[in-house]
Design an enzyme around this catalytic site. Structure first.
Site, mmCIF file in Angstrom:
data_model
loop_
_atom_site.group_PDB
_atom_site.id
_atom_site.type_symbol
_atom_site.label_atom_id
_atom_site.label_comp_id
_atom_site.label_asym_id
_atom_site.label_seq_id
_atom_site.Cartn_x
_atom_site.Cartn_y
_atom_site.Cartn_z
ATOM 1 C CE LYS A 1 1.056 2.862 5.408
ATOM 2 N NZ LYS A 1 1.501 1.741 4.570
ATOM 3 C CB THR B 1 -0.896 0.006 1.260
ATOM 4 O OG1 THR B 1 -1.730 -1.157 1.221
ATOM 5 C CG2 THR B 1 -1.764 1.253 1.312
ATOM 6 C CE LYS C 1 -4.664 -1.730 0.993
ATOM 7 N NZ LYS C 1 -5.427 -2.697 1.754
#
Lengths: 291, 291, 291, 291
Positions: free
Chosen positions: C238, C93, C169
């Site tokens: 994050k 990711t 994503k």
């Protein structure tokens, strides 16, 4: 005194000019050559590389952003070209993270480092009336105080850790952005009820908000005069992002900053690259379909 | 002139007092009896019912909120007790919806209606230095101008529809709340980086934000002095809610107001009923776990 | 097929394991040595450097974040050690910016690049039931399809530009975070009115929100079971930051993401480093002073 | 059983119809006459006034909003026309404040009061598959359980205080709105990176978000099909406002709800009165200037 000056944008040029006028020997450098010329005609020596501009006892820099500062001072190894004892006075609005990294890098090489970000636009810089927030080791700050007093009307010392001055600068710019956004939303609100933004802002900026920040930006909003920009939207977004990053690093939520970020991005999505950040008022009006 | 005055809180008492001092014959009324006494000793006639206080040519009112205004003027049928031609000058901070409803109800009965909300705290009211935003039919406004000039240092006419003045007042209070919140968040940010709120706010309120609103609230935040309240958190929430309602009615999104609402509610959840709305700074600090 | 696999966290190990079980010859690498052992016992060759792990026809990587990917693949010059025609399948990711940069760097060296981020936790990875979003040049994607089918139960191709898969994503994780926050706020609301979060969430996740995302996180919130974390708060921050960055790059305001960012930071300020991001429910409750 | 039913919108008509089909004697009332006709043809008695519809042992009501409920049950004195012991089952989505007031008003007159808001659209109501959240005195709830079981597939009791059921309903609708907004923002994000909303939402609603709420609204967003509305924007704003009010009353900040409120107002400012609240996706796209 022999002084270096790196970064000759509108702000840097005005500041360098004042140092010259105060009788200092100045060696200046700028990425592109043009901006150095007027200073050369005033007696400045023009360096062809950053390395040649950092041979004085004190080096001032007023570069655009983190990337420029990192590139010039860290990536190129400029610090290694400076003599021990040289003091670097960094006026740029940079992240607290980079400020901390720079302070350490200077200390390791026996160089002095003073963070000295400023409040004021180019005309204020030219008039030597900047408000300068200063942080650094007390002796080092003391050693450059006469130079800072040439540049500004008031110094605001905030302690030893240099990043403190940067935190103050970012918090101040965040307050400016918030002031603009609050005028933007409030103006949309009164306009939707039949009162012009000009009438409303005249009341506010003559009374409770009779302060430079409100009067200056209030006028731009009242007149819908967003170009040419005094401080462009992308710079505003950069600074709000720096405030958010400083908040994240220290675990401080900043909900107003989140709203500001979205509004600035929306302004840019609407083609505002070249507009003053007072154009946040356009975003507020557009959301209310006032225009 | 024979004047009625309804609502003798700290603001209303100060204002009524100035009308008396200017030589007018005043009949005053207040829900509870205590506050009328000092005015009685200055020569005011004390009415035992609102109806007896509205027999003059002009009736001023300074009631607490929408509910009080609605109850006294609409639900009790007070308007029907007023003589045609009487002018009602409403100084309260009320919703634009109620302002519109009142304007219509007065017009239907041949009564004049002037919305005249004020900016200023009780000490400003006592000094007759209020800023008064005024809206109403020009002739009617003109007829009460001498009275308004007794009460304030400056009148700000914003047109004929009375609710305009209320929209301006609500937008102004929203700007005040935004100023507080921006200081609150910015102070949390610099504190987390080692700079005291007092040092930071001194810089800001001496320079870009050298305006009454910032200096007054900045001092409260710097000194963490939130009690006794000058303007209590529940009143702040009331006013932000009124701004949001005015925004909703006119389809104006107000993202800053949404953030303010949440912060005010959080302050109240933490037991802040009796604190000044500058205690928004406590919320910002608590979210960052600074204390 | 000879396959390299870099990054053996919980996810990477489970995935690598499935490739082995499908009969492929695997050379694995991990920054630290421990995680490679179980795979070695299953027949994997353990590389001592990343360079030795990229000699197969296909290289899968499942590294932790932008920094790790940048360091391993770009800074160390790993791409230059790969044979032309090798295909790199990146499951991490990462930011859309890095995805774009990687795609270009691979293309310049004649290497194939497929972005293949996955939805699913380690147990789902172990069961080979991941949902894999895929983007890359059609021929290249086709060439690795059999491998992806070993890893997941479903492939979701979203076009040629690799960063598209990463955008999907990040958008998906943003939706997950939003689902958690909406349960957090709603639970605080009903709790304050006397209904337990458990009762409320049982209703919701049995009816309108009978979906894996809500049921899993709903259970954690109902049971206030935030440790050990399935997906820790810092990772959540994050990912929300990556979504915000992707939004900023494409000029897309994301107001929910701004709220999420503040709530995650507040959770971390409260000492939540080691908690699951479902602990956003603690933040909502704390703001309402429910505990 | 003799049952009254007040409020014959799409939901109320479907529900009343099921009570008839279950063999109950129904007396129905609606503000306008048309909607009663189909029920009359199925055997319902049509009351010309609310008073005539509340003579049964149980009275169901499904009115539009707080105002309608207040007007019919409180302002008109309808409660005084009901026999002691009558049980009122209120299915409307109303404020927790009004629920509390109604509970008290019923108790004072010896009337039973059950709050029984429902989740489900008219087609679900027609199929008698509603999810019904129920709160009230246990004996009273027990007495109407057979009727509720006629209307829905599942009852969700949440305790004695009726407003609890309303809090749950409002919290649930808030979660629905949040789900829509998260899809709206996420879709804008992926679209700006080249992925269609349809492709993206198919992935999400087939996997992590495979739940009725997401699939239904996801389809509307993917197809940009916002008219005719299943649940119109103004109703969405009403319900988000009720959630905010419930939060304020209990001192629960709801930052997502603030964002939703602004987005709904912006949608209405853009002329969305007649659109489904899934049109929040238009707002997100417009802010990003995607269209």
């Amino acid at each position: 005194m022999n002084i270096g000056f790196l970064g000759l944008g509108a702000m840097g040029s005005a500041m360098a000019s004042n140092l010259l006028a105060a009788g200092h020997a100045l060696t200046v450098w700028n990425r592109s050559e043009g901006p150095a010329e007027p200073l050369a005609s005033l007696g400045a020596k023009v360096a062809s590389t950053p390395g040649r501009a950092v041979q004085g006892q004190v080096v001032h820099s007023m570069l655009a952003n983190d990337q420029a500062v990192r590139e010039v001072f860290l990536d190129r190894g400029l610090l290694d070209e400076m003599d021990r004892g040289t003091v670097h006075v960094n006026h740029a609005t940079i992240s607290v993270a980079l400020a901390r990294e720079l302070a350490q890098a200077h200390a390791q090489r026996g160089l002095g480092y003073v963070a000295a970000p400023v409040f004021g636009r180019p005309d204020v810089a030219a008039a030597a009336k900047l408000n300068i927030v200063v942080a650094g080791h007390p002796h080092v700050v003391e050693s450059v105080r006469p130079l800072l007093e040439v540049l500004g009307s008031q110094l605001w010392p905030v302690g030893e850790a240099p990043e403190r001055a940067n935190a103050v600068k970012l918090a101040g710019n965040f307050m400016l952005a918030s002031a603009i956004e609050s005028m933007a939303e409030a103006s949309a609100l009164v306009r939707a009820h039949g009162v012009s933004a000009a009438d409303f802002l005249e009341i506010m900026t003559s009374t409770l908000f009779a302060a430079p920040a409100y009067q200056g930006y209030g006028r731009l909003i009242a007149e819908e005069r967003y170009a040419p920009p005094g401080f462009a939207l992308p710079l505003g977004l950069k600074d709000v992002n720096l405030a958010l990053a400083a908040g994240e690093a220290a675990r401080v939520p900043l909900p107003f900053a989140g709203v500001l970020r979205d509004a600035l991005i929306e302004a840019l999505a609407g083609g505002g690259e070249g507009l003053d950040w007072a154009a946040l008022a356009q975003v507020a009006a557009r959301r209310a379909h006032l225009e």
